[in-house]
Scaffold this motif. Structure first.
Motif, PDB file in Angstrom:
ATOM      1  N   GLY A  51      30.669 -33.332 -29.793  1.00 24.45           N
ATOM      2  CA  GLY A  51      29.811 -34.137 -30.364  1.00 24.45           C
ATOM      3  C   GLY A  51      29.160 -35.265 -29.524  1.00 24.45           C
ATOM      4  N   ALA A  52      28.875 -34.978 -28.294  1.00 21.13           N
ATOM      5  CA  ALA A  52      28.632 -36.108 -27.254  1.00 21.13           C
ATOM      6  C   ALA A  52      27.404 -36.658 -27.416  1.00 21.13           C
ATOM      7  CB  ALA A  52      28.594 -35.245 -25.857  1.00 21.13           C
ATOM      8  N   GLU A  59      29.278 -40.949 -20.045  1.00 19.18           N
ATOM      9  CA  GLU A  59      29.110 -41.140 -18.818  1.00 19.18           C
ATOM     10  C   GLU A  59      30.051 -42.319 -18.438  1.00 19.18           C
ATOM     11  OE1 GLU A  59      25.268 -43.170 -18.975  1.00 19.18           O
ATOM     12  OE2 GLU A  59      25.740 -44.388 -20.733  1.00 19.18           O
ATOM     13  N   LEU A  60      30.932 -42.821 -19.346  1.00 17.93           N
ATOM     14  CA  LEU A  60      32.202 -43.588 -19.019  1.00 17.93           C
ATOM     15  C   LEU A  60      33.208 -42.670 -18.930  1.00 17.93           C
ATOM     16  CD1 LEU A  60      31.821 -46.138 -22.135  1.00 17.93           C
ATOM     17  CD2 LEU A  60      31.128 -46.707 -19.980  1.00 17.93           C
ATOM     18  N   LEU A  81      21.282 -35.897 -23.002  1.00 13.11           N
ATOM     19  CA  LEU A  81      22.693 -35.842 -22.371  1.00 13.11           C
ATOM     20  C   LEU A  81      22.636 -35.468 -20.936  1.00 13.11           C
ATOM     21  CD1 LEU A  81      25.868 -35.935 -22.389  1.00 13.11           C
ATOM     22  CD2 LEU A  81      26.069 -33.984 -23.810  1.00 13.11           C
ATOM     23  N   SER A  82      22.096 -34.278 -20.894  1.00 12.39           N
ATOM     24  CA  SER A  82      21.925 -33.669 -19.328  1.00 12.39           C
ATOM     25  C   SER A  82      21.078 -34.429 -18.332  1.00 12.39           C
ATOM     26  CB  SER A  82      21.261 -32.209 -19.659  1.00 12.39           C
ATOM     27  OG  SER A  82      21.764 -31.421 -20.133  1.00 12.39           O
ATOM     28  N   ALA A  84      20.772 -37.642 -18.518  1.00 10.65           N
ATOM     29  CA  ALA A  84      21.658 -38.952 -18.252  1.00 10.65           C
ATOM     30  C   ALA A  84      23.009 -38.741 -17.806  1.00 10.65           C
ATOM     31  CB  ALA A  84      22.072 -39.666 -19.863  1.00 10.65           C
ATOM     32  N   VAL A  85      23.686 -37.701 -17.763  1.00 11.73           N
ATOM     33  CA  VAL A  85      24.902 -37.576 -17.043  1.00 11.73           C
ATOM     34  C   VAL A  85      25.006 -35.922 -16.488  1.00 11.73           C
ATOM     35  CG1 VAL A  85      27.365 -37.811 -17.514  1.00 11.73           C
ATOM     36  CG2 VAL A  85      25.837 -38.817 -19.067  1.00 11.73           C
ATOM     37  N   PRO A  86      24.245 -36.108 -15.482  1.00  2.84           N
ATOM     38  CA  PRO A  86      24.272 -34.679 -14.761  1.00  2.84           C
ATOM     39  C   PRO A  86      25.464 -34.162 -14.425  1.00  2.84           C
ATOM     40  CG  PRO A  86      23.264 -36.305 -13.124  1.00  2.84           C
ATOM     41  CD  PRO A  86      23.382 -36.983 -14.510  1.00  2.84           C
ATOM     42  N   ALA A  87      26.492 -35.008 -14.009  1.00  2.89           N
ATOM     43  CA  ALA A  87      28.081 -34.441 -13.653  1.00  2.89           C
ATOM     44  C   ALA A  87      28.732 -33.812 -14.630  1.00  2.89           C
ATOM     45  CB  ALA A  87      28.606 -35.749 -13.034  1.00  2.89           C
TER      46      ALA A  87
END
Length: 249
Positions: A51-52, A59-60, A81-82, A84-87
């Motif tokens: 539920g990210a 990201e944290l 989400l993708s 903002a946080v590609p990793a």
């Protein structure tokens, strides 16, 4: 989640976030790093953020050096989400149907999301993807209404929908007895971001256009008139972050 809304309303609210994903990303707070350290064991390497949302907690987790899989049912939220946080590896899915193999992660975290799930289905499904000895961590940011202007803000919001979120839920087998912790901190945001925070609440998204405009106008009036806020573009909003963790037996 809320004793004052029905299950169909709860499903409507849960499904509403995609329509306000950008406002959610702009307006919602991050979380204190102490909460990350508390809910995720130091031994964990692979973590599922379930539920990210738009990736505020994701990201944290990535920043802590963890291998992160993020699961989110809303396409609009996944897009944010993708970006903002590609990793993180991002997947469509829910707590009741997690698209991961058995015993594939060391920890599962749900930030601001457990109150949307069906625990009878979600508890065994989370246990399925956790390795034995893995940890489930639940996190909620709650505005600290001990601050007078925050209490006034909450009163405006509750005029439209009172939300009583259980931030200390029972989990049951196959998890150990839950531990709890609280972390107090202050989120600094702009006036515009605070309005985005309000606009991204599920019960605000589902209001009619006139009702939503009235609420946002009332919040803007509070920001313009309260002596602690008037004339300030930068606002300090206090939070209490409430955490639960339990170990899969």
């Amino acid at each position: 989640m809320n004793s004052s809304i029905s299950d169909p309303q709860r499903r409507e609210h849960a499904a509403s976030f995609g329509a306000a994903a950008q406002a959610y990303r702009r307006g919602r707070p991050t979380y204190p790093r102490t909460a990350v350290q508390w809910v995720v064991p130091a031994s964990a390497r692979t973590v599922l953020d379930l539920g990210a949302g738009t990736g505020k907690f994701t990201e944290l987790l990535v920043g802590a050096g963890l291998e992160v899989v993020a699961v989110e049912p809303s396409a609009g939220m996944r897009e944010q989400l993708s970006d903002a946080v590609p990793a993180a590896a991002v997947h469509d899915g829910t707590a009741e149907a997690i698209p991961l193999p058995d015993a594939s992660v060391d920890a599962v975290v749900m930030a601001q999301a457990w109150h949307w799930v069906n625990p009878e289905t979600a508890v065994p499904e989370v246990a399925r993807v956790l390795r034995p000895g893995g940890t489930l961590g639940l996190v909620w940011n709650i505005r600290d209404s001990a601050e007078p202007w925050v209490a006034e803000l909450d009163e405006l919001l509750q005029h439209h929908s009172r939300q009583d979120v259980d931030t200390a839920p029972a989990l049951g087998a196959p998890f150990s007895e839950a531990e709890r912790a609280e972390f107090r901190w202050v989120h600094t945001l702009t006036r515009a971001a605070l309005l985005d925070m309000v606009a991204s609440r599920s019960y605000v998204i589902v209001l009619s256009g006139p009702e939503r405009a009235e609420l946002l106008g009332n919040v803007a009036e509070l920001l313009d008139s309260h002596p602690d806020l008037a004339g300030h573009d930068e606002i300090n909003l206090p939070y209490v972050t409430r955490c639960t963790r339990a170990v899969r037996k």
